[in-house]
Design a protein around this motif. Structure first.
Motif, PDB file in Angstrom:
ATOM      1  N   ASN A 241       1.342  -1.230   0.404  1.00 18.52           N
ATOM      2  CA  ASN A 241       0.362  -0.297  -0.089  1.00 18.52           C
ATOM      3  C   ASN A 241       1.009   1.080   0.050  1.00 18.52           C
ATOM      4  O   ASN A 241       1.627   1.465   1.285  1.00 18.52           O
ATOM      5  CB  ASN A 241      -0.642  -0.061   0.893  1.00 18.52           C
ATOM      6  N   VAL A 242       0.173   2.002  -0.813  1.00 17.58           N
ATOM      7  CA  VAL A 242       1.373   3.095  -1.374  1.00 17.58           C
ATOM      8  C   VAL A 242       0.756   4.315  -0.942  1.00 17.58           C
ATOM      9  O   VAL A 242      -0.548   4.625  -2.288  1.00 17.58           O
ATOM     10  CB  VAL A 242       2.158   3.205  -2.285  1.00 17.58           C
ATOM     11  N   TYR A 243       0.733   5.521  -0.045  1.00 17.62           N
ATOM     12  CA  TYR A 243       0.288   7.032   0.541  1.00 17.62           C
ATOM     13  C   TYR A 243       0.678   7.947  -0.350  1.00 17.62           C
ATOM     14  O   TYR A 243       1.605   8.471   0.084  1.00 17.62           O
ATOM     15  CB  TYR A 243      -0.224   6.289   1.927  1.00 17.62           C
ATOM     16  N   LYS A 244      -0.109   8.345  -1.293  1.00 17.10           N
ATOM     17  CA  LYS A 244       0.061   9.664  -1.480  1.00 17.10           C
ATOM     18  C   LYS A 244      -0.492  10.341  -1.992  1.00 17.10           C
ATOM     19  O   LYS A 244      -2.426  10.645  -1.394  1.00 17.10           O
ATOM     20  CB  LYS A 244       0.464   8.882  -3.063  1.00 17.10           C
ATOM     21  N   PHE A 247      -3.215  14.045  -6.244  1.00 12.06           N
ATOM     22  CA  PHE A 247      -2.914  15.149  -7.143  1.00 12.06           C
ATOM     23  C   PHE A 247      -3.205  14.482  -7.838  1.00 12.06           C
ATOM     24  O   PHE A 247      -2.578  13.644  -8.184  1.00 12.06           O
ATOM     25  CB  PHE A 247      -1.749  15.544  -7.401  1.00 12.06           C
ATOM     26  N   ASN A 248      -3.528  14.733  -9.122  1.00  7.37           N
ATOM     27  CA  ASN A 248      -3.529  14.349 -10.483  1.00  7.37           C
ATOM     28  C   ASN A 248      -4.350  13.082 -10.953  1.00  7.37           C
ATOM     29  O   ASN A 248      -4.470  12.134 -11.570  1.00  7.37           O
ATOM     30  CB  ASN A 248      -2.477  14.451 -11.623  1.00  7.37           C
ATOM     31  N   ILE A 249      -5.196  12.598  -9.710  1.00  4.78           N
ATOM     32  CA  ILE A 249      -5.771  11.578  -8.916  1.00  4.78           C
ATOM     33  C   ILE A 249      -6.354  10.511 -10.481  1.00  4.78           C
ATOM     34  O   ILE A 249      -6.539   9.663 -11.103  1.00  4.78           O
ATOM     35  CB  ILE A 249      -6.867  10.863  -8.276  1.00  4.78           C
ATOM     36  N   GLU A 250      -7.388  11.995 -11.275  1.00  8.10           N
ATOM     37  CA  GLU A 250      -8.813  11.594 -11.819  1.00  8.10           C
ATOM     38  C   GLU A 250      -7.323  10.935 -13.564  1.00  8.10           C
ATOM     39  O   GLU A 250      -8.349  10.661 -14.470  1.00  8.10           O
ATOM     40  CB  GLU A 250      -9.258  12.612 -12.620  1.00  8.10           C
ATOM     41  N   ASN A 251      -6.329  11.567 -13.708  1.00  7.00           N
ATOM     42  CA  ASN A 251      -5.456  11.407 -15.502  1.00  7.00           C
ATOM     43  C   ASN A 251      -4.857  10.323 -14.821  1.00  7.00           C
ATOM     44  O   ASN A 251      -4.326   9.886 -15.984  1.00  7.00           O
ATOM     45  CB  ASN A 251      -4.996  12.668 -14.945  1.00  7.00           C
ATOM     46  N   LYS A 273      -5.310  12.939  -0.160  1.00  2.00           N
ATOM     47  CA  LYS A 273      -4.768  11.070  -0.204  1.00  2.00           C
ATOM     48  C   LYS A 273      -5.119  10.256  -1.093  1.00  2.00           C
ATOM     49  O   LYS A 273      -6.345  10.048  -0.421  1.00  2.00           O
ATOM     50  CB  LYS A 273      -3.864  10.726   1.427  1.00  2.00           C
ATOM     51  N   VAL A 274      -4.650   9.652  -0.797  1.00  4.69           N
ATOM     52  CA  VAL A 274      -5.292   8.273  -1.901  1.00  4.69           C
ATOM     53  C   VAL A 274      -4.046   6.931  -1.218  1.00  4.69           C
ATOM     54  O   VAL A 274      -2.460   7.534  -1.590  1.00  4.69           O
ATOM     55  CB  VAL A 274      -5.606   8.352  -3.209  1.00  4.69           C
ATOM     56  N   VAL A 275      -4.469   5.689  -1.431  1.00 11.53           N
ATOM     57  CA  VAL A 275      -3.617   4.891  -0.944  1.00 11.53           C
ATOM     58  C   VAL A 275      -3.803   3.934  -2.564  1.00 11.53           C
ATOM     59  O   VAL A 275      -5.217   3.423  -2.828  1.00 11.53           O
ATOM     60  CB  VAL A 275      -4.532   3.612   0.328  1.00 11.53           C
ATOM     61  N   TYR A 276      -2.800   3.562  -3.401  1.00 17.30           N
ATOM     62  CA  TYR A 276      -2.364   2.672  -4.230  1.00 17.30           C
ATOM     63  C   TYR A 276      -1.933   1.434  -3.892  1.00 17.30           C
ATOM     64  O   TYR A 276      -1.141   1.245  -2.920  1.00 17.30           O
ATOM     65  CB  TYR A 276      -1.351   3.096  -4.978  1.00 17.30           C
ATOM     66  N   SER A 427     -14.087   4.113   5.660  1.00 16.27           N
ATOM     67  CA  SER A 427     -13.113   3.373   4.280  1.00 16.27           C
ATOM     68  C   SER A 427     -12.941   4.342   3.942  1.00 16.27           C
ATOM     69  O   SER A 427     -12.321   3.842   2.787  1.00 16.27           O
ATOM     70  CB  SER A 427     -13.079   2.162   4.409  1.00 16.27           C
ATOM     71  N   GLY A 428     -12.845   4.954   4.100  1.00 14.55           N
ATOM     72  CA  GLY A 428     -12.619   6.573   2.317  1.00 14.55           C
ATOM     73  C   GLY A 428     -13.701   5.763   1.184  1.00 14.55           C
ATOM     74  O   GLY A 428     -14.561   5.075   1.239  1.00 14.55           O
TER      75      GLY A 428
END
Length: 580
Positions: A241-244, A247-251, A273-276, A427-428
């Protein structure tokens, strides 16, 4: 109490709530209860409440344990022209899919139809009964060195339930993440003529076009008796899990889905924030014996769940959005620091990557399988306790339009970031990938599926904090961007006009008329979904928009006596939302 001390106490509560799985748990109670023998019955779901909070009754319930008993039950009901609906052991569908029409119908529980019928290791095909739970399915396959390549993340679903609602995992690779894409055969018990004994078994194989109707059936073709899956050799998964920043998640979201076979994302919009989830297949010889024991599906302290729910109710009552933001920030931090329930060695999370066998990594649900302890702990949403109670929106938006949708959600977020903190307590926003389907009622295009879970009041007439924001996102997805709803989730408005969104709906209806021309397996709810008999899924009455039973068209559909009026959306101006 000083704020710092308060935060420490809340943090400790959350840690205890989410790490209490080392104890035992009370598994969920029965969803079918009858007052005398197997008659005068009530059926519900695992949450103890349907979308409209109605009570679903039936004249009788049966619990067949063999196909022969199932056939006899259907025949007896058909002979009496009795309506039939099927319910699984745990019944996790939020809408009224298990409700028979009126109170004179028959409930067939599949909970005892839970056996492996056959396994052919050379062809990698396994046939199981429809009531088998997902955990038993994937573990039984593993015993033969085989794996179901994709599944939902929650173990508490049955084989028949997964096919009835189009359940899926996350992937744009191969056939995609929908369970039904790996079905190569179904045995279906359907109504028949008097000469045939009132019921018969229809066997559908890959050569039968009707298999594409039965793969996602809504339970209206008949009772699924057995299902044959095409499996794969066992493999391992590696998850990091990568926490970032978002920004630019839509693209970047679609590109990410094309890079990793089991990728998903969890978005925390108020925190930007988003977890990839970087999730890929590895060789069976790779080192690692990890387990996915997702925190939200672990046994949790019922006392602390009640305290947590009471705290959220207090913040709702006082319109304390900032308080929800504090709680959500602590909770997200706690979840991430513990690996979200991933364990490297079946006991502890020690760091990424977590590598383990597919059947141990693809789904979770330890609160289902723990021993009884008198409700000291339970699944968080167990209706027997004062725990979580929520709405859940599940929508799939095509990959060609997902960028626009996420951009619109960001615009709405940026107007008032505090308004999104509430969903982060649940949980978002989980975003998974689903490919276009071969099933008539499956996904029409490659899509991003979003699960959005949020607070539901115990009182249906009480509006929620930031009610308008969640309603605008919901309407934006379904009406502006043409999202398809998850058949087993959502509020009523999500299904308004839904059948028109499926290009092969006529083929599905033809199969329905072929196998059940009298509508024995249909109900008011399924007729509404399929737009039959002039039924409608939406309900127009005072307060109907608060629970998603309608889209408001006048103030009375909201709660004008509490200061909530029907107004236009702020980004999607065609939306009509209840704003306080």
């Amino acid at each position: 109490m000083e704020l710092k001390t308060c935060i420490v106490v809340i943090y400790s509560m959350i840690v205890v709530v989410f790490l209490s799985s080392r104890g035992k748990c009370s598994p969920p109670g029965p969803v079918v209860e009858c007052s005398s023998g197997l008659t005068d019955c009530v059926v519900t779901n695992s949450y103890g409440a349907f979308s409209d909070r109605s009570i679903c009754k039936a004249a009788q319930a049966v619990f067949p344990s063999t196909e022969e008993e199932l056939l006899a039950s259907v025949a007896n009901a058909v002979k009496k022209q009795q309506k039939i609906r099927v319910v699984s052991k745990h019944s996790h569908s939020i809408p009224k899919l298990v409700c028979p029409e009126g109170d004179s119908g028959l409930i067939i529980s599949s909970k005892d139809l839970n056996h492996v019928v056959s396994v052919d290791e050379s062809s990698m095909r396994m046939t199981v009964e429809s009531g088998m739970g997902l955990k038993d399915l994937i573990d039984s396959a593993a015993e033969h060195g085989l794996a179901l390549p994709h599944s939902p993340y929650w173990l508490g679903v049955s084989v028949g339930g997964m096919l009835g609602t189009g359940a899926h995992g996350s992937s744009l690779f191969g056939k995609g993440s929908a369970v039904h894409e790996y079905v190569v055969g179904i045995r279906l018990v359907v109504p028949a003529s008097q000469e045939e004994g009132y019921a018969r078994v229809a066997t559908l194989t890959e050569q039968d076009m009707d298999l594409n109707a039965a793969k996602v059936s809504l339970g209206v073709l008949g009772v699924i008796s057995q299902v044959t899956f095409q499996l794969e050799p066992m493999f391992k998964r590696s998850i990091t899990n990568v926490y970032k920043s978002d920004f630019n998640i839509e693209n970047s979201i679609v590109k990410f889905g094309l890079e990793h076979e089991f990728a998903d994302l969890t978005w925390y919009p108020s925190q930007y924030k988003v977890v990839y989830r970087v999730d890929d297949r590895l060789s069976i010889n790779s080192s690692g014996d990890g387990v996915n024991d997702f925190i939200g599906f672990q046994p949790q302290s019922t006392a602390l769940l009640a305290t947590t729910r009471a705290a959220e109710e207090a913040k709702e009552a006082t319109s304390n959005g900032e308080g929800k933001c504090i709680l959500s920030a602590i909770q997200v931090s706690t979840i991430l620091s513990t690996g979200a329930g991933l364990k490297n060695n079946n006991l502890l999370f020690t760091g990424y990557p977590v590598i383990g066998y597919q059947n141990k990594m693809q789904s979770a649900g330890s609160c289902l399988t723990s021993s009884e302890n008198g409700l000291l702990t339970s699944c968080a949403w167990d209706p027997r306790i004062k725990g979580l109670f929520f709405h859940q929106t599940g929508m799939s938006i095509s990959v060609s339009r997902i960028s626009e949708f996420l951009s619109d959600v960001k615009k709405l977020r940026d107007m008032n970031p505090i308004s999104k903190c509430g969903l982060e307590l649940y949980s978002g926003i989980l975003m998974r990938f689903v490919k276009a389907s071969s099933a008539h009622l499956g996904k029409e295009e490659d899509s991003v599926d979003m699960d959005i879970t949020y607070y539901r009041s115990n009182d249906p007439n009480t509006p929620r904090l930031y009610e308008d924001v969640f309603e605008e996102i919901e309407q934006m997805g379904f009406f502006k961007y043409g999202a398809l709803p998850h058949w087993g989730k959502n509020r009523n408005l999500a299904f308004d006009g839904v059948i028109k969104k499926y290009s092969k709906s006529n083929e599905f209806l033809s199969a329905k008329n072929k196998y059940d021309p009298q509508g024995i397996f249909s109900s008011e709810w399924t007729d509404s979904l399929l737009e039959l008999k002039d039924k409608q899924v939406t309900v127009s009455k005072d307060g109907c928009a608060l629970e998603g039973l309608c889209v408001c068209s006048k103030d009375a559909h909201c709660a004008p006596d509490r200061g909530y009026f029907c107004e236009a959306g702020k980004v999607y101006t065609d939306a009509r939302v209840c704003r306080g």
